[in-house]
Scaffold this active site. Structure first.
Site, PDB file in Angstrom:
ATOM      1  N   THR A  46       0.847  -1.187   0.000  1.00 17.29           N
ATOM      2  CA  THR A  46       0.000   0.000   0.000  1.00 17.29           C
ATOM      3  C   THR A  46       0.891   1.249   0.000  1.00 17.29           C
ATOM      4  OG1 THR A  46      -0.196  -0.099   2.398  1.00 17.29           O
ATOM      5  CG2 THR A  46      -1.939  -1.169   1.120  1.00 17.29           C
ATOM      6  N   THR A  48       1.566   4.433   1.582  1.00 21.91           N
ATOM      7  CA  THR A  48       2.403   4.937   2.684  1.00 21.91           C
ATOM      8  C   THR A  48       3.283   3.831   3.249  1.00 21.91           C
ATOM      9  OG1 THR A  48       0.761   6.626   3.217  1.00 21.91           O
ATOM     10  CG2 THR A  48       2.370   6.110   4.933  1.00 21.91           C
ATOM     11  N   CYS A  49       2.736   2.632   3.339  1.00 21.21           N
ATOM     12  CA  CYS A  49       3.498   1.499   3.876  1.00 21.21           C
ATOM     13  C   CYS A  49       4.723   1.199   3.006  1.00 21.21           C
ATOM     14  CB  CYS A  49       2.605   0.264   3.963  1.00 21.21           C
ATOM     15  SG  CYS A  49       1.116   0.512   4.946  1.00 21.21           S
ATOM     16  N   SER A  50       4.544   1.206   1.707  1.00 20.01           N
ATOM     17  CA  SER A  50       5.626   0.852   0.773  1.00 20.01           C
ATOM     18  C   SER A  50       6.580   1.995   0.460  1.00 20.01           C
ATOM     19  CB  SER A  50       5.034   0.360  -0.549  1.00 20.01           C
ATOM     20  OG  SER A  50       4.438  -0.901  -0.375  1.00 20.01           O
TER      21      SER A  50
END
Length: 159
Positions: A46, A48-50
């Site tokens: 996703t 922000t996560c990545s």
């Protein structure tokens, strides 16, 4: 109810891939007799996560471990195969990529998030914690749509 600082980490099962094989990991065993940083993300791959969350911990892994941290663990309500693919995609060799596919750990922590409006279903809130000898020493949970207190840089300052 969310687990609080000073509480024991919930006894739960996470799964990961090691040398191509599915491995089950108990959270109490993972954190026993050492300091571990665990950060939770809403989903593998996703935005922000990545683009920010996981890369920050990869960038600062050596500095975090230099502060006495044995392991840095990324947890998501994804299956371990997705977590393994995500880790390989971003060269996260310094991070233990753990799947909480059934949400057992996330539920026990009290950190569920309803991501239905994004098509994600029930997921983990974004957080980071420092666990010392299976006790939650610090727990930093992000407010919705924020990314401040679970960043690697912030956790590094707390260590």
């Amino acid at each position: 109810m969310t687990v609080q600082q000073g509480h024991p980490i919930p006894d739960a099962t996470l799964r990961t891939i090691r040398e191509g094989k599915l491995v089950t990991v108990n959270t109490k065993e993972l954190t026993a007799s050492k300091t571990v940083v665990i950060f939770g993300v809403p989903g593998a791959f996703t935005p922000t996560c990545s683009e920010q969350h996981l890369p920050g911990f990869i960038r600062h892994a050596d500095a975090i471990k230099a502060k006495g941290v044995s392991d840095i663990v990324c947890v998501s309500v994804n299956d371990p195969f997705v977590m393994d693919a995500w880790g390989r995609d971003v060269n996260a060799e310094s991070i233990l990529m753990m799947g909480d596919g059934n949400g057992e750990f996330t539920e026990a922590m009290g950190l569920w998030m309803d991501g239905s409006s994004f098509g994600l279903g029930k997921r983990s809130q974004r957080y980071a914690m420092i666990v010392k000898d299976s006790i939650v020493d610090r727990l930093e949970v992000e407010q919705p749509q924020e990314f401040k207190v679970s960043k690697a840089e912030y956790i590094l300052q707390l260590l």
